[in-house]
Design a protein around this motif. Structure first.
Motif, short mmCIF file in Angstrom:
data_model
loop_
_atom_site.label_atom_id
_atom_site.label_comp_id
_atom_site.label_asym_id
_atom_site.label_seq_id
_atom_site.Cartn_x
_atom_site.Cartn_y
_atom_site.Cartn_z
N TRP A 71 0.85 -1.05 0.12
CA TRP A 71 0.16 0.17 -0.04
C TRP A 71 0.84 1.42 -0.06
CZ3 TRP A 71 -4.86 1.03 3.65
CH2 TRP A 71 -5.61 1.79 2.97
N THR A 75 0.70 3.64 -3.14
CA THR A 75 0.14 5.17 -2.81
C THR A 75 1.25 6.01 -3.28
OG1 THR A 75 -0.78 4.32 -1.03
CG2 THR A 75 -0.27 6.64 -0.88
N ILE A 78 1.07 6.24 -6.98
CA ILE A 78 0.19 6.96 -7.82
C ILE A 78 0.02 8.46 -7.31
CG2 ILE A 78 -2.42 7.26 -7.29
CD1 ILE A 78 -2.55 4.22 -6.94
N ILE A 147 -8.98 9.61 -4.37
CA ILE A 147 -8.48 8.61 -5.36
C ILE A 147 -7.64 7.63 -5.02
CG2 ILE A 147 -8.04 8.37 -7.91
CD1 ILE A 147 -9.62 10.88 -8.39
N THR A 148 -6.56 8.19 -4.56
CA THR A 148 -5.35 7.56 -4.20
C THR A 148 -5.65 6.28 -3.16
OG1 THR A 148 -4.00 9.49 -4.76
CG2 THR A 148 -2.93 7.63 -3.37
N LEU A 150 -8.65 5.17 -2.43
CA LEU A 150 -9.70 4.11 -2.93
C LEU A 150 -8.91 3.07 -3.85
CD1 LEU A 150 -12.44 3.16 -3.18
CD2 LEU A 150 -12.71 4.65 -5.43
N ILE A 151 -7.77 3.50 -4.78
CA ILE A 151 -7.25 2.49 -5.46
C ILE A 151 -6.55 1.61 -4.68
CG2 ILE A 151 -5.37 2.27 -7.15
CD1 ILE A 151 -6.51 5.08 -8.53
N LEU A 154 -8.64 -0.84 -2.85
CA LEU A 154 -9.29 -1.88 -3.66
C LEU A 154 -8.17 -3.09 -3.71
CD1 LEU A 154 -11.36 0.19 -6.26
CD2 LEU A 154 -12.09 -1.37 -4.63
N VAL A 155 -6.95 -2.55 -4.23
CA VAL A 155 -5.83 -3.69 -4.17
C VAL A 155 -5.55 -4.41 -2.94
CG1 VAL A 155 -3.33 -3.82 -4.70
CG2 VAL A 155 -4.79 -2.15 -6.06
#
Length: 179
Positions: A71, A75, A78, A147-148, A150-151, A154-155
């Protein structure tokens, strides 16, 4: 200082996140928070499991440490490449590591009826701390942070499902071999 930082993170104190971000010596403290949260969550999950305490404990603990690195790296990638954030990998490891502090309360996850509520609350709390950690660590606005996060979430969620499946399979196989 470690306890004060954990309490500051739990209180969602932005200054605490800024302090952690800029203190290069806080990386080991972040690792301690991650490992403590992983072990305590592993114990809580293992005690709740109907079979395979050891498999669940080991799976949860190892995944938590791996997820911290993944993560943080995701992070960082991104946030810096897509959104122009300003950070280095060490800063992301520190702030995201400390953001796991609410997960320490998951040791209480085995308590009947309350366990699910505790895990839900600590999960939301950790997501909020992660949001603040990413925003402060990358110095980006709330939309880019959302957005960062959330992505990354999800991963990590998909990874958690895979690990849970592997742990469940190991527990079943271990039970069959031992029983």
């Amino acid at each position: 200082m470690l306890i004060e930082r954990i309490l500051g993170v739990l209180k969602l104190d932005i200054n605490t996140f800024e302090d952690i971000e800029h203190d290069q010596n806080a990386t080991m403290q972040a690792a301690i928070v991650v490992i403590a949260a992983a072990v305590l969550s592993g114990i809580g999950s293992g005690l709740e499991a109907e079979v395979g305490f050891i498999s669940v404990f080991i799976g949860v603990t190892i995944w938590a440490v791996i997820a911290w690195f993944l993560w943080s790296a995701l992070t960082y990638f991104i946030g810096t490449n897509l959104f122009g954030g300003k950070a280095d990998m060490g800063e992301m490891l520190r702030v995201i590591g400390f953001a796991q502090a609410p997960q320490m309360l998951n040791i209480l996850g085995f308590i009947p009826i309350l366990g699910g509520i505790i895990r839900f609350v600590t999960g939301i709390w950790a997501l909020v701390t992660a949001f603040i950690a990413v925003r402060q660590g990358l110095d980006i606005d709330n939309i880019k942070t959302a957005i960062t996060v959330l992505i990354g979430w999800l991963v990590m969620f998909i990874g958690s499902l895979i690990v849970a499946g592997l742990v469940a399979g190991a527990a079943v196989i271990g039970g069959a071999l031992g029983g």
